[in-house]
Scaffold this active site. Sequence first.
Site, PDB file in Angstrom:
ATOM      1  N   LYS A  10     -35.715  46.356  38.672  1.00 40.30           N
ATOM      2  CA  LYS A  10     -36.146  45.007  38.303  1.00 40.30           C
ATOM      3  C   LYS A  10     -37.364  44.551  39.139  1.00 40.30           C
ATOM      4  O   LYS A  10     -37.678  45.145  40.179  1.00 40.30           O
ATOM      5  CB  LYS A  10     -34.968  44.041  38.477  1.00 40.30           C
ATOM      6  N   TYR A  50     -31.879  40.771  26.745  1.00 43.01           N
ATOM      7  CA  TYR A  50     -30.636  40.174  27.260  1.00 43.01           C
ATOM      8  C   TYR A  50     -29.967  39.257  26.236  1.00 43.01           C
ATOM      9  O   TYR A  50     -29.255  38.330  26.627  1.00 43.01           O
ATOM     10  CB  TYR A  50     -30.943  39.387  28.537  1.00 43.01           C
ATOM     11  N   HIS A 116     -30.709  47.379  36.857  1.00 42.98           N
ATOM     12  CA  HIS A 116     -29.857  47.175  35.682  1.00 42.98           C
ATOM     13  C   HIS A 116     -29.451  48.535  35.156  1.00 42.98           C
ATOM     14  O   HIS A 116     -30.252  49.471  35.161  1.00 42.98           O
ATOM     15  CB  HIS A 116     -30.625  46.427  34.576  1.00 42.98           C
ATOM     16  N   GLU A 127     -30.046  49.276  24.065  1.00 43.65           N
ATOM     17  CA  GLU A 127     -31.069  49.137  25.106  1.00 43.65           C
ATOM     18  C   GLU A 127     -32.076  50.293  25.125  1.00 43.65           C
ATOM     19  O   GLU A 127     -33.263  50.071  25.391  1.00 43.65           O
ATOM     20  CB  GLU A 127     -30.379  49.011  26.474  1.00 43.65           C
TER      21      GLU A 127
HETATM   22  P1  CMP Z   1     -27.675  42.942  34.786  1.00 39.70           P
HETATM   23  O1  CMP Z   1     -26.796  44.061  35.177  1.00 39.70           O
HETATM   24  O2  CMP Z   1     -29.076  43.237  34.415  1.00 39.70           O
HETATM   25  O3  CMP Z   1     -26.974  42.159  33.568  1.00 39.70           O
HETATM   26  C1  CMP Z   1     -27.150  40.792  33.314  1.00 39.70           C
HETATM   27  C2  CMP Z   1     -27.895  40.099  34.408  1.00 39.70           C
HETATM   28  O4  CMP Z   1     -27.712  38.708  34.468  1.00 39.70           O
HETATM   29  C3  CMP Z   1     -27.374  40.577  35.763  1.00 39.70           C
HETATM   30  O5  CMP Z   1     -27.702  41.903  35.998  1.00 39.70           O
HETATM   31  C4  CMP Z   1     -28.003  39.566  36.666  1.00 39.70           C
HETATM   32  O6  CMP Z   1     -29.397  39.814  36.894  1.00 39.70           O
HETATM   33  C5  CMP Z   1     -27.863  38.302  35.821  1.00 39.70           C
HETATM   34  N1  CMP Z   1     -26.677  37.529  36.202  1.00 39.70           N
HETATM   35  C6  CMP Z   1     -25.389  37.851  36.027  1.00 39.70           C
HETATM   36  N2  CMP Z   1     -24.569  36.883  36.479  1.00 39.70           N
HETATM   37  C7  CMP Z   1     -25.374  35.910  36.956  1.00 39.70           C
HETATM   38  C8  CMP Z   1     -25.148  34.647  37.562  1.00 39.70           C
HETATM   39  N3  CMP Z   1     -23.915  34.189  37.770  1.00 39.70           N
HETATM   40  N4  CMP Z   1     -26.216  33.916  37.919  1.00 39.70           N
HETATM   41  C9  CMP Z   1     -27.471  34.368  37.701  1.00 39.70           C
HETATM   42  N5  CMP Z   1     -27.751  35.564  37.134  1.00 39.70           N
HETATM   43  C10 CMP Z   1     -26.718  36.332  36.767  1.00 39.70           C
END
Ligand code: CMP
Length: 144
Positions: A10, A50, A116, A127
């Site tokens: 990221k 997303y 991610h 994805e």
């Molecule tokens: P990722 O694994 O890319 O999947 C969804 C993303 O949302 C996660 O990683 C974080 O970057 C983000 N995310 C998940 N939960 C939260 C949260 N509670 N607050 C802010 N960002 C979040």
Amino acid sequence: MVERTLVMIKPDAVRGGHVGSIIRRFEGAGLAIRALKLVCMDRREAEGFYQVHRERPFFPSLTQFMSSGPTVTMVLEGEGAIAKVRQLMGATDPAKADPGTLRKEFARNVEQNAVHGSDSLTSAAYEIPYFFSALEQFGDDRTA
Ligand code: CMP
């Protein structure tokens, strides 16, 4: 089962200069790189990636962050690759991630969490083609 998973380094980890360290960890775990590129998503592209999270309160902030700079986006392949990547990454929130995981080491917070990885075969099936066409992926019948 041999699987393919979509992995992104990221913008926080790219800005922090952690690309090499993170890729080394995946390769060291026996995962093979089948595709890789630097991607600069705009806001709309981050929202599409997303889209399963569009109702979440953090969606606007997450998509702003994910379009704030380049990501290193790749397809990794290996036996049980989806679970293996998720184990290497650690918990979403670095405060809850196990020692030795990528997020424990490199993530700033639950949103800017360095990496991610697809969370299921269904997610990977959405994805991977979001970023890579079949021609951009090495393997299958073209590995011989
Ligand atoms: P990722 O694994 O890319 O999947 C969804 C993303 O949302 C996660 O990683 C974080 O970057 C983000 N995310 C998940 N939960 C939260 C949260 N509670 N607050 C802010 N960002 C979040």
